[in-house]
Every structure is written in structure tokens, then in C-alpha cells.
Write a protein that holds these residues in place. Structure first.
Motif, mmCIF file in Angstrom:
data_model
loop_
_atom_site.group_PDB
_atom_site.id
_atom_site.type_symbol
_atom_site.label_atom_id
_atom_site.label_comp_id
_atom_site.label_asym_id
_atom_site.label_seq_id
_atom_site.Cartn_x
_atom_site.Cartn_y
_atom_site.Cartn_z
ATOM 1 N N ASP A 49 0.825 -1.200 0.000
ATOM 2 C CA ASP A 49 0.000 0.000 0.000
ATOM 3 C C ASP A 49 0.861 1.253 0.000
ATOM 4 N N GLY A 50 0.298 2.331 -0.525
ATOM 5 C CA GLY A 50 0.986 3.610 -0.474
ATOM 6 C C GLY A 50 1.225 4.051 0.953
ATOM 7 N N GLY A 51 2.395 4.624 1.207
ATOM 8 C CA GLY A 51 2.699 5.119 2.537
ATOM 9 C C GLY A 51 3.255 4.093 3.491
ATOM 10 N N THR A 52 3.471 2.859 3.015
ATOM 11 C CA THR A 52 4.011 1.836 3.922
ATOM 12 C C THR A 52 5.535 1.874 3.989
ATOM 13 N N GLY A 53 6.171 2.646 3.118
ATOM 14 C CA GLY A 53 7.620 2.812 3.213
ATOM 15 C C GLY A 53 8.415 2.069 2.163
ATOM 16 N N LYS A 54 7.816 1.748 1.027
ATOM 17 C CA LYS A 54 8.519 0.988 -0.023
ATOM 18 C C LYS A 54 9.740 1.747 -0.535
ATOM 19 N N SER A 97 1.612 2.441 -6.240
ATOM 20 C CA SER A 97 0.475 1.910 -5.486
ATOM 21 C C SER A 97 -0.858 2.342 -6.066
ATOM 22 N N SER A 98 -0.834 3.358 -6.915
ATOM 23 C CA SER A 98 -2.089 3.892 -7.448
ATOM 24 C C SER A 98 -2.682 2.957 -8.494
#
Length: 676
Positions: A49-54, A97-98
Motif C-alpha cells: 500500500d501507499g505510505g508503507t515505506g517501499k 500503489s495507485s
């Protein structure tokens, strides 16, 4: 059994932990490329997911520090081959993620060797999404690669809501077996950032799945079979145990490092405590050998087990690598593959070794035991099952044993060579098989050096094709009719009594009537055929007409493609009242095509009219049984007439030139006399 949940271990602690059994496999300078299975690089896609730190995780790995800011999606990040011990280049792929860029994500997942699936340790919802969305989505996309579940932002987790990583992730690891490990890390503190990608790369280079069966909590059958072959190869004196010298040879072969006597004694003591039958008075038995390898696997030392397997030629599917199988190449489609005399002699020795009661036959269990060191018994499935001679008790004879190998070599030479090596052939693999001379050359030279002949069997349903195959295998005639829907094979030894007895292998390949059109559509289908026989029920009009039609089509196809094939007609069911027209027509057809008269047989009465020897004779002298159609005959006559006319014309021209020369000579003589 899978790699343990890593929330506290550092990479150094994990890779350098000491174990009692580690002395058995000393760390050494064996080739990293052998360990890695000759891979040129590992590509890891980081998703979540977006914002998880990838992106931050990748940037921290690349720079060795926490980045102040990162772009939404990083470009591919490449690392040198000296980053981790396996010395294989690593490429990390950041993914969007989008939903708008879903296509890019799917494309990267399809190209990935492994997937790092992230969630945020400070956001429980993102962890729930791992099992409710991401893992099902990977399965939906058929992404069949190892998955590493990674909790990022560990430094931001609420300490008042601590839950052990093992307790948190065990349920999803049980549900999704593609997960090889779960790790928590922090890009801000660089805690366990390298571990994430070390274990991701390790899951690719040293996969667990081929080695361990999660349902049985035991080594896979393929792994045990591979270890059994290695054990047998290392048991030089064949006494069922590895003595100290053999253990040391094994260690040196795999790791270029010898064992000290005290180390060998320590290994055997530990094994005996855990597996009493693993050690006997001689040394380490096979159960003990398996136990040692299982312990390394249990401790997540998959690279150690894989280094042994790859040293003995295994790939990630636990089959021999291509570089261990130097199968000679055919230069033309009308060549075939045969066992060399050296390989046949080896198989004779193997048969004698297995035939402990000296009855010249092997029980099914003995044949299965032979292939205990192979991935599986190759003869349990079509086309090899029931394709060789067996006794009334269902035991395979020596002729049947050799014929099975001959058939496998003809149809699948790579599998034949691999299985030779699996069962212990230790000669030069390149000397086990050889390519025969082209059939077209054999026919021009009117002889052949082949030892194996393949005969195609054509005919209508109920004509007696299958009975012809069964009789070759020594089976009794049965009135029960089972229609042939797929190609069937029968292989056996044919003894030709000449000045000395000559043994040849005959392979009959039955072509179903319904499959003939597809068979004919392959323009090279006759290239591997030594003799074509056309079987018809001599009491049935349709059967005769069908065989005649098939014969004409095969002859025509051979003349078009150049794969001209010797042909024989077989009048089956000679015990029944013959169809009169078939007798007359068959004789007429053979005369028109310049073939031998039909061979009359009755498998029910046991009257084969020596048909198998006649097939082999036709194969040995191919020029004598090649039919010639009317079109081909007229073409030959035309060419002969043209050649004759040209020869006559040249002869006439030569005579005219001679007369002209004589006239000129006489004229010159007259002029000389006149001048004088």
C-alpha cells in the motif's frame, strides 16, 4: 520450517551463528556461481500500500542512511555482485500503489524473481491488507515467486500495543505458503534493512519449496531421492555407510575443506543421539546423512544444502542441469539416437546386480528400487508403461529391460541419459549415446548400421494392430477388444540367425486410425520411420480398403517429402474366412508397387509367419521394400528415356564430329599432294 520470523536477529548473527553440525560443512571457497545456480542476477519487486515505506526502504538500502525525501516511485536500483555472500547482482524495483498505474505494477510482478510485500508497523490496517488484498492479488496474477512480508517503520510502532511478530504472522504464513519469511525493519534506524533483501535474494537462489514439504513437515521426495543418489555415489565401497574417509572425501568435494577426525566423531555422536539408526559400526548411514541435511534446512541454512545438490549437478527443480547432460545433436530429422555399446554393457551389469535370485527377471519393486536415486521411475507412465516384455508374473526380462532403455533413448534421449546418470552410470556421459547415420544415406548405400528399428503400424480399427504389438511382447491373444485412441509402443529384441546370431531391437509404433490425418499433416512424420506396415483384417472388405488407402497416402507423402519408406502389407486374422476380393486386390497392389506379397498372420493361432524378422530384414535392406507409385514410375521412365535420348544424341554428335574430322584430314592430305 520456513525461515524463522526475524524481529531480533541481525544479518551477522544469522549468517555466523554456530551450530554443532556446522563442522560437517565447513565454510569454504567453493564457487559462488555454483551455489547460486549460475544465475546472472536477482530482480526483486517491492510492493504494498501507499505510505508503507517501499521507496524509503529501497533508498535506505542504497545509501546506507535514512533519506530526507524520496520520489513517489524510484527507478530500478542496482547493486553490485559483492553485496551479499552469493556474489550475484541484485536489482530492486519500486512499484506504484495507485490504480492508475496498475499495468506497470503487473508488468513488474511478472518479471520479478521475488516479491517484498510491505506494511507499516504503526498502521494495523496496512497489515490486514497484506492478507485481504495483496496476497490474494498475487495469486490472482499467478505470481509464483517467493514472498517476503516486511513490516516497515518499526521505530514508529506503539510500544503499548506490542505483539510478537511470530504470533502476528503465523496465521497468514499457514494460509499462504508462498511466504518464506516475515521481517520487521526500520529505515530510520537502518535496523534489519539489509536483512530484508538478503533473505529475499536467498529465497530465490536457495529456495525452500523444492526441499521441504510443509504439509508433511519432512524433506520432499525429490530431495530425498537426490540425497540418496549423492550418498550412493559417495559410498565408494558400497557397504551402505560412509566411513570416515568417505565422509572426508564428500566434504572436500563439496566445500574444498577437509574434516578433522574429532569433527567427524562429533558429527556421528550428535546424529546417533537424534537418529540411532543414522550411525552403525562402519559410519554414517543414509538416515543419518538425511538427518544432517534436514538440520541445516531447519536452521534456515538452505544455502548449505543447495551447495551440495548443485555440486552434484542439480538445478532448482532437483533435476540434473543441462550441462550435466551432453546429448549429441542430430543434424537431420531422419537420424535417431541409440545407446552405445558401453551404455548397454553398463545396463547389463545393473540388471545382473538387481537380479539377486538369478531368474533373469526383475520384479516391479526391484525396478522401482533402481530408480530410487532418480526423480521418479520413468516407466510408470505412457508411452513406456506396458511397452516391454514381461513374464507371466509381471516381471521384466532382460530383453524387456534393455528394450525399455532403447525406447526411451529413441523417444527422449535427454531423459534416457539423465536416468542413466541417476542410476549410477559414471562413465563419460558424452559416450553413452550416439547419433545414427541418416536413413536416406542408408537407402542409397542399400545397407544400415542401425541396431534399433522403428516400425509404424497403420490400419483400421479392429484390423489387429494391437495384437501385432502384444505378440511382439510375448503376450497371449485376447478376444477382448479395446480400441486404440492414442499411439502405443512395443519394443523387444529380435534374434536373427545367420552365420552368427545377431540381436536387433524392434520398436512398433501403433498409429490410431482416427489420428492418421494429424499424423500425416506433419511433413516429417516419416523421417524417423524405418519400415511402415499396413495391417488389415483379411476377412473384412472395409479393413482392406482402408489399409490400401493408408498405404497409398504414405507412399505419396514419402515421394513428396523425400522420406521414402520401406512398406509391408500384413493380412491379419488369417484364421477367419478370407474376403476373396481382398486376396486378389492385395496381390495386385503389391505387384503394382513392386512390394513383397502380403504376409498372412493369425495371432489367435500363434502363427506370426516370422513377421518380426521380416520387418527387421526390410529395415536392414531398405531398398528392397520401397514401393513405387505409378506417378513415380512414369517419372522414372521419363527420366530414363530423356537420359537415353541425350546419350544417343551425344553419341550421334560424337560420330558426326569424327566424320567431319576424317573428311578434313583427307582434304588436307589431297592439298598436300597437289602442292607437291
Amino acid at each position: 520450517m520456513r525461515t524463522e520470523h526475524l524481529s531480533t536477529h541481525s544479518l551477522a548473527a544469522h549468517t555466523n551463528r554456530t551450530e554443532h553440525l556446522s563442522t560437517f560443512y565447513s565454510v569454504s571457497s567453493f564457487s559462488a556461481m555454483v551455489i547460486a545456480g549460475d544465475r546472472r542476477g536477482v530482480r526483486i519487486a517491492v510492493v504494498g500500500d501507499g505510505g508503507t515505506g517501499k521507496s524509503t526502504l529501497i533508498a535506505a538500502m542504497a545509501s546506507g542512511s535514512f533519506p530526507d525525501s524520496v520520489p513517489p516511485v524510484l527507478p530500478p536500483t542496482r547493486f553490485p555482485d559483492n553485496l551479499f555472500p552469493d556474489s550475484v547482482p541484485l536489482t530492486l524495483i519500486d512499484t506504484p500503489s495507485s490504480l492508475a498505474k496498475q499495468g506497470t505494477l503487473v508488468e513488474e510482478l511478472k518479471r520479478a524473481d521475488a516479491v517484498v510485500l510491505t506494511y507499516a508497523c504503526d498502521e494495523p490496517v496496512s497489515f490486514e491488507r497484506v492478507s485481504t488484498y495483496w496476497l490474494p492479488e498475487l495469486r490472482k496474477l499467478e505470481v509464483k515467486v517467493p514472498v517476503i512480508v516486511v513490516g516497515c517503520k518499526l521505530d514508529l510502532r506503539n510500544e503499548n500495543q506490542l505483539v510478537s511478530l511470530e504470533r502476528l504472522t503465523t496465521p497468514i504464513m499457514q494460509q499462504f505458503t508462498e511466504i518464506v519469511t516475515c521481517v520487521e525493519c526500520s529505515a530510520a534506524t537502518l535496523y534489519q534493512v539489509p536483512e530484508v533483501f538478503y533473505f529475499a535474494q536467498k529465497a530465490v537462489l536457495h529456495p525452500v519449496d523444492p526441499l521441504f514439504d510443509y504439509k508433511r513437515h519432512a524433506l520432499t521426495d525429490l530431495c530425498v531421492r537426490a540425497l540418496r543418489r549423492i550418498f550412493v555415489l559417495c559410498d565408494h565401497d558400497m557397504d551402505g555407510a560412509l566411513n570416515d574417509e568417505e565422509l572426508n572425501d564428500f566434504q572436500v568435494r563439496c566445500f574444498n575443506a577437509p574434516l578433522q577426525p574429532s569433527e567427524v566423531a562429533k558429527v556421528k555422536t550428535i546424529v546417533q543421539q537424534k537418529v540411532p539408526e543414522g550411525v552403525n559400526s562402519i559410519g554414517l548411514t543414509f538416515p543419518g546423512f538425511v538427518y544432517v541435511h534436514r538440520m541445516f534446512l531447519k536452521k534456515a541454512r538452505t544455502e548449505t544444502l543447495w551447495s551440495v545438490l548443485r555440486k552434484f549437478g542439480y538445478d532448482n527443480d532437483l533435476k540434473l542441469r543441462d550441462d550435466f547432460l551432453p546429448v549429441p545433436s542430430k543434424q537431420a530429422s531422419d537420424q535417431s539416437m541409440e545407446l552405445t555399446g558401453e551404455a548397454v554393457e553398463f545396463l547389463n551389469g545393473i540388471f545382473r546386480l538387481l537380479d539377486t535370485d538369478k531368474d533373469r527377471a526383475l520384479q516391479p519393486a526391484e525396478v522401482d528400487k533402481l530408480f530410487d536415486t532418480a526423480p521418479k521411475s520413468p516407466w510408470n507412465d505412457a508411452p513406456y508403461k506396458d511397452a516391454a516384455e514381461k513374464t507371466d508374473m509381471g516381471y521384466i526380462s532382460l530383453n524387456g529391460f534393455l528394450s525399455q532403455w532403447v525406447l526411451m533413448t529413441l523417444l527422449d534421449p535427454t531423459s534416457s541419459l539423465a536416468n542413466l546418470i541417476y542410476i549410477g552410470y559414471n562413465g563419460n556421459p558424452a559416450a553413452a549415446l550416439h547419433v545414427t547415420r541418416r536413413r536416406s544415406v542408408d537407402r542409397k548405400k542399400q545397407t544400415t548400421l542401425r541396431n534399433v528399428f522403428q516400425c509404424y503400424v497403420f490400419g483400421s480399427k479392429h484390423s489387429g494392430k494391437s495384437a501385432l504389438l502384444h505378440s511382439l511382447l510375448g503376450r497371449l491373444f485376447s478376444n477382448n477388444y479395446t480400441p486404440t485412441t492414442v499411439e502405443q509402443y512395443a519394443a523387444n529384441v529380435i534374434e536373427l540367425k545367420r552365420a552368427r546370431v545377431t540381436r536387433k531391437f524392434l520398436i512398433l509404433r501403433e498409429i490410431p486410425e482416427d489420428g492418421f490425418s494429424n499424423f500425416l499433416s506433419n511433413l516429417e512424420f516419416l523421417a524417423s520411420c524405418d519400415v511402415a506396415v499396413f495391417v488389415y483384417d483379411s476377412s473384412d472388405e472395409y479393413s482392406w480398403k482402408k489399409s490400401k488407402d493408408l498405404l497409398e497416402k504414405v507412399v505419396r507423402q514419402g515421394e513428396i517429402t523425400g522420406y521414402i519408406t520401406p512398406c509391408l502389407l500384413i493380412a491379419a486374422k488369417d484364421d477367419l474366412t478370407p474376403f476373396p476380393r481382398a486376396i486378389l486386390d492385395s496381390v495386385k497392389v503389391t505387384q503394382q508397387l513392386g512390394m513383397e506379397a502380403p504376409i498372412h498372420v493369425s495371432m489367435k493361432l500363434g502363427d506370426t509367419s516370422n513377421v518380426y524378422n521380416k520387418i527387421v530384414n526390410a529395415a536392414e535392406h531398405p531398398h528392397l521394400s520401397i514401393p513405387e507409385s505409378e506417378i513415380a514410375r512414369k517419372k522414372k521412365q521419363h527420366n530414363h528415356l530423356l537420359h537415353h535420348s541425350l546419350t544417343f544424341a551425344l553419341a550421334g554428335l560424337g560420330a558426326a564430329m569424327a566424320v567431319a574430322g576424317l573428311t578434313a584430314y583427307r582434304a588436307r592430305s589431297v592439298r598436300k599432294k597437289t602442292t607437291a
